[in-house]
Motif scaffolding. Structure first.
Motif, PDB file in Angstrom:
ATOM      1  N   GLY A 163       0.809  -1.217   0.000  1.00  0.00           N
ATOM      2  CA  GLY A 163       0.000   0.000   0.000  1.00  0.00           C
ATOM      3  C   GLY A 163       0.842   1.265   0.000  1.00  0.00           C
ATOM      4  N   GLY A 219      -0.510   7.977   0.759  1.00  0.00           N
ATOM      5  CA  GLY A 219      -0.580   8.033   2.221  1.00  0.00           C
ATOM      6  C   GLY A 219       0.714   7.723   2.950  1.00  0.00           C
ATOM      7  N   ILE A 220       0.551   7.075   4.083  1.00  0.00           N
ATOM      8  CA  ILE A 220       1.674   6.776   4.972  1.00  0.00           C
ATOM      9  C   ILE A 220       2.696   5.885   4.263  1.00  0.00           C
ATOM     10  CG2 ILE A 220       2.254   5.586   7.128  1.00  0.00           C
ATOM     11  CD1 ILE A 220      -0.656   6.387   8.075  1.00  0.00           C
ATOM     12  N   ARG A 276      -2.252  -2.742  -5.648  1.00  0.00           N
ATOM     13  CA  ARG A 276      -3.219  -3.258  -6.628  1.00  0.00           C
ATOM     14  C   ARG A 276      -3.036  -2.722  -8.023  1.00  0.00           C
ATOM     15  NH1 ARG A 276      -8.831  -2.693  -3.384  1.00  0.00           N
ATOM     16  NH2 ARG A 276      -8.006  -0.672  -2.783  1.00  0.00           N
ATOM     17  N   ASP A 285      -2.985  -7.814  -4.540  1.00  0.00           N
ATOM     18  CA  ASP A 285      -4.314  -7.512  -4.016  1.00  0.00           C
ATOM     19  C   ASP A 285      -4.497  -8.354  -2.760  1.00  0.00           C
ATOM     20  OD1 ASP A 285      -6.897  -7.095  -3.333  1.00  0.00           O
ATOM     21  OD2 ASP A 285      -7.751  -7.614  -5.283  1.00  0.00           O
ATOM     22  N   LEU A 323      -7.613  -0.804   4.805  1.00  0.00           N
ATOM     23  CA  LEU A 323      -8.837  -0.097   4.451  1.00  0.00           C
ATOM     24  C   LEU A 323      -9.748  -0.059   5.659  1.00  0.00           C
ATOM     25  CD1 LEU A 323     -10.810  -2.703   4.157  1.00  0.00           C
ATOM     26  CD2 LEU A 323      -9.990  -2.725   1.821  1.00  0.00           C
ATOM     27  N   VAL A 363      -3.623   9.918  13.892  1.00  0.00           N
ATOM     28  CA  VAL A 363      -4.787  10.099  13.020  1.00  0.00           C
ATOM     29  C   VAL A 363      -4.320  11.002  11.878  1.00  0.00           C
ATOM     30  CG1 VAL A 363      -7.199  10.793  12.872  1.00  0.00           C
ATOM     31  CG2 VAL A 363      -6.312   9.792  14.971  1.00  0.00           C
ATOM     32  N   VAL A 364      -4.303  10.441  10.682  1.00  0.00           N
ATOM     33  CA  VAL A 364      -3.542  11.025   9.579  1.00  0.00           C
ATOM     34  C   VAL A 364      -4.465  11.361   8.415  1.00  0.00           C
ATOM     35  CG1 VAL A 364      -1.524  10.679   8.104  1.00  0.00           C
ATOM     36  CG2 VAL A 364      -1.665   9.481  10.299  1.00  0.00           C
TER      37      VAL A 364
HETATM   38  N1  NAP Z   1      -4.815   7.477   8.305  1.00  0.00           N
HETATM   39  C1  NAP Z   1      -4.992   7.232   9.603  1.00  0.00           C
HETATM   40  O1  NAP Z   1      -5.443   8.105  10.364  1.00  0.00           O
HETATM   41  C2  NAP Z   1      -4.677   5.891  10.169  1.00  0.00           C
HETATM   42  C3  NAP Z   1      -4.864   5.692  11.551  1.00  0.00           C
HETATM   43  C4  NAP Z   1      -4.540   4.464  12.101  1.00  0.00           C
HETATM   44  C5  NAP Z   1      -4.053   3.464  11.279  1.00  0.00           C
HETATM   45  N2  NAP Z   1      -3.893   3.679   9.944  1.00  0.00           N
HETATM   46  C6  NAP Z   1      -3.376   2.582   9.117  1.00  0.00           C
HETATM   47  O2  NAP Z   1      -2.306   3.065   8.325  1.00  0.00           O
HETATM   48  C7  NAP Z   1      -2.162   2.224   7.177  1.00  0.00           C
HETATM   49  C8  NAP Z   1      -1.955   3.085   5.939  1.00  0.00           C
HETATM   50  O3  NAP Z   1      -3.139   3.789   5.700  1.00  0.00           O
HETATM   51  P1  NAP Z   1      -3.199   5.280   5.136  1.00  0.00           P
HETATM   52  O4  NAP Z   1      -3.783   6.095   6.202  1.00  0.00           O
HETATM   53  O5  NAP Z   1      -1.923   5.670   4.535  1.00  0.00           O
HETATM   54  O6  NAP Z   1      -4.345   5.105   4.044  1.00  0.00           O
HETATM   55  P2  NAP Z   1      -4.414   5.213   2.454  1.00  0.00           P
HETATM   56  O7  NAP Z   1      -3.798   6.486   2.005  1.00  0.00           O
HETATM   57  O8  NAP Z   1      -5.835   4.935   2.090  1.00  0.00           O
HETATM   58  O9  NAP Z   1      -3.512   4.010   1.985  1.00  0.00           O
HETATM   59  C9  NAP Z   1      -3.965   2.686   2.116  1.00  0.00           C
HETATM   60  C10 NAP Z   1      -3.199   1.819   1.148  1.00  0.00           C
HETATM   61  O10 NAP Z   1      -3.697   0.480   1.265  1.00  0.00           O
HETATM   62  C11 NAP Z   1      -3.910  -0.024  -0.032  1.00  0.00           C
HETATM   63  N3  NAP Z   1      -4.889  -1.089  -0.105  1.00  0.00           N
HETATM   64  C12 NAP Z   1      -6.194  -1.047   0.258  1.00  0.00           C
HETATM   65  N4  NAP Z   1      -6.781  -2.215  -0.048  1.00  0.00           N
HETATM   66  C13 NAP Z   1      -5.821  -3.010  -0.601  1.00  0.00           C
HETATM   67  C14 NAP Z   1      -5.807  -4.310  -1.144  1.00  0.00           C
HETATM   68  N5  NAP Z   1      -6.919  -5.066  -1.207  1.00  0.00           N
HETATM   69  N6  NAP Z   1      -4.657  -4.805  -1.635  1.00  0.00           N
HETATM   70  C15 NAP Z   1      -3.524  -4.058  -1.611  1.00  0.00           C
HETATM   71  N7  NAP Z   1      -3.472  -2.814  -1.130  1.00  0.00           N
HETATM   72  C16 NAP Z   1      -4.613  -2.291  -0.638  1.00  0.00           C
HETATM   73  C17 NAP Z   1      -4.374   1.198  -0.829  1.00  0.00           C
HETATM   74  O11 NAP Z   1      -4.247   0.936  -2.211  1.00  0.00           O
HETATM   75  P3  NAP Z   1      -5.309   1.519  -3.295  1.00  0.00           P
HETATM   76  O12 NAP Z   1      -4.806   2.868  -3.654  1.00  0.00           O
HETATM   77  O13 NAP Z   1      -5.234   0.519  -4.400  1.00  0.00           O
HETATM   78  O14 NAP Z   1      -6.650   1.546  -2.617  1.00  0.00           O
HETATM   79  C18 NAP Z   1      -3.396   2.232  -0.319  1.00  0.00           C
HETATM   80  O15 NAP Z   1      -2.170   2.109  -0.993  1.00  0.00           O
HETATM   81  C19 NAP Z   1      -3.414   1.343   7.147  1.00  0.00           C
HETATM   82  O16 NAP Z   1      -3.092   0.063   7.629  1.00  0.00           O
HETATM   83  C20 NAP Z   1      -4.370   2.044   8.110  1.00  0.00           C
HETATM   84  O17 NAP Z   1      -5.279   1.145   8.696  1.00  0.00           O
HETATM   85  C21 NAP Z   1      -4.188   4.871   9.370  1.00  0.00           C
END
Ligand code: NAP
Length: 286
Positions: free
Chosen positions: A13, A17-18, A38, A66, A96, A202-203
């Motif tokens: 992923g 994002g992160i 993906r 995926d 997600l 929280v990002v």
């Molecule tokens: N943002 C926050 O506040 C927060 C807080 C606590 C924990 N987290 C955790 O931090 C991590 C990174 O999240 P983020 O905040 O950076 O969110 P994000 O920007 O939505 O990034 C999520 C990534 O996961 C990928 N992904 C989703 N479904 C997938 C699948 N079926 N197969 C492969 N990749 C998939 C997405 O790819 P696509 O572009 O293809 O969808 C994207 O690259 C996650 O584990 C999230 O739970 C985030």
């Protein structure tokens, strides 16, 4: 952060994002990074930006993955293993929230993507990671695991998402991330591989895009971190956290105490055995 020349990292992923910031920062410190996700179309710009920023043509690569399909997870691991490279850093970052339904093999969506896909990917890569030690496995969990007050409803893991917002299921999947990382560290005692689970803060990322729109402003009330800020604990765990702190849970670049459920070794073992048995059953069908 230490120099990472000759280190190889695989990050799930990492197109946004992160994960994107994590991949770029590790590459800028010298690592060669594999961005597993993906869509090549959505990842290529990040791969190109990393190559441009580092001036190294082999600094970044896309790997198809995926996590909602164990066939794809297995193929991703096979592709990586087929390159005969070491693997020093596995960062289980993709996730997600609020998405509903089931994965290709019929597991609840959040559990299937956030935990089970990463469980299978890690298992498939584990011998290579062990052979590459010192190595680290970092799993991006969440403080949202605190909402999983009733633990894991094992029957629900085999059904479509039940809750209206998907938040309950997200919480369970993030509890599973912490339990997985802790149990993995116990299984890796005596190796040169350490494991870390973390809350990034929280990002302001796309992770919240599937939540009902009325919930999203609530997240903003407490102020959101930028993705650059949100990647700091992942980067700390990937490069600086002491190896003897393996299996612990981090936030703000420090060890934190997760809920009692997240520290329960019996629950972690049960989750491990469940995950192993269901992925083994699926393997038979693959
Ligand atoms: N943002 C926050 O506040 C927060 C807080 C606590 C924990 N987290 C955790 O931090 C991590 C990174 O999240 P983020 O905040 O950076 O969110 P994000 O920007 O939505 O990034 C999520 C990534 O996961 C990928 N992904 C989703 N479904 C997938 C699948 N079926 N197969 C492969 N990749 C998939 C997405 O790819 P696509 O572009 O293809 O969808 C994207 O690259 C996650 O584990 C999230 O739970 C985030």
């Amino acid at each position: 952060m230490k120099n990472l020349t000759n280190q190889i990292a695989l990050i799930t992923g990492a197109n946004v994002g992160i994960g994107q910031v994590t991949a770029m920062t590790l590459a800028q410190r010298g690592a060669r990074v594999f961005l597993a996700g993906r869509s090549q179309a959505r990842t290529q710009a990040v791969v190109d930006a990393i190559i441009a920023a580092t001036g190294r043509a082999d600094a970044a690569h896309w790997l198809p993955l995926d996590l909602a399909d164990l066939h794809s997870v297995r193929a991703c691991a096979q592709t990586f293993l087929g390159m005969n490279l070491p693997l020093h850093l596995l960062i289980n970052n993709a996730g997600l929230a609020g998405a509903k339904g089931v994965t290709a093999q019929g597991f609840e969506m959040a559990f299937g993507v956030n935990h089970l896909g990463h469980f299978e990917l890690t298992q498939r890569l584990l011998d290579r990671i062990k052979a590459s030690g010192p190595a680290r496995i970092v799993t991006v969990a969440s403080r949202a695991h605190r909402m999983a007050v009733n633990g894991i409803d094992w029957a629900a893991l085999r059904k479509p998402t039940q809750s209206w917002t998907g938040v309950n299921e997200y919480a369970v999947s993030k509890l599973a991330n912490i339990l997985f990382s802790a149990e993995l560290s116990r299984q890796l005692v005596g190796t040169e591989v350490s494991t870390y689970a973390l809350h990034p803060g929280v990002v302001d990322t796309e992770v919240w895009r599937e939540l009902p729109s009325f919930l999203r402003p609530l997240l903003r009330l407490r102020g959101l971190l930028t993705p650059e800020q949100g990647a700091q604990t992942s980067l700390y765990c990937a490069t600086e956290a002491p190896a003897q702190e393996s299996g612990l849970y981090y936030a703000n670049r420090k060890v934190q105490t997760p809920t009692a459920l997240a520290q329960d070794p019996a629950l972690a073992k049960r989750l491990w055995e469940f995950s192993l048995s269901v992925t083994a059953n699926e393997k038979a069908a693959l």
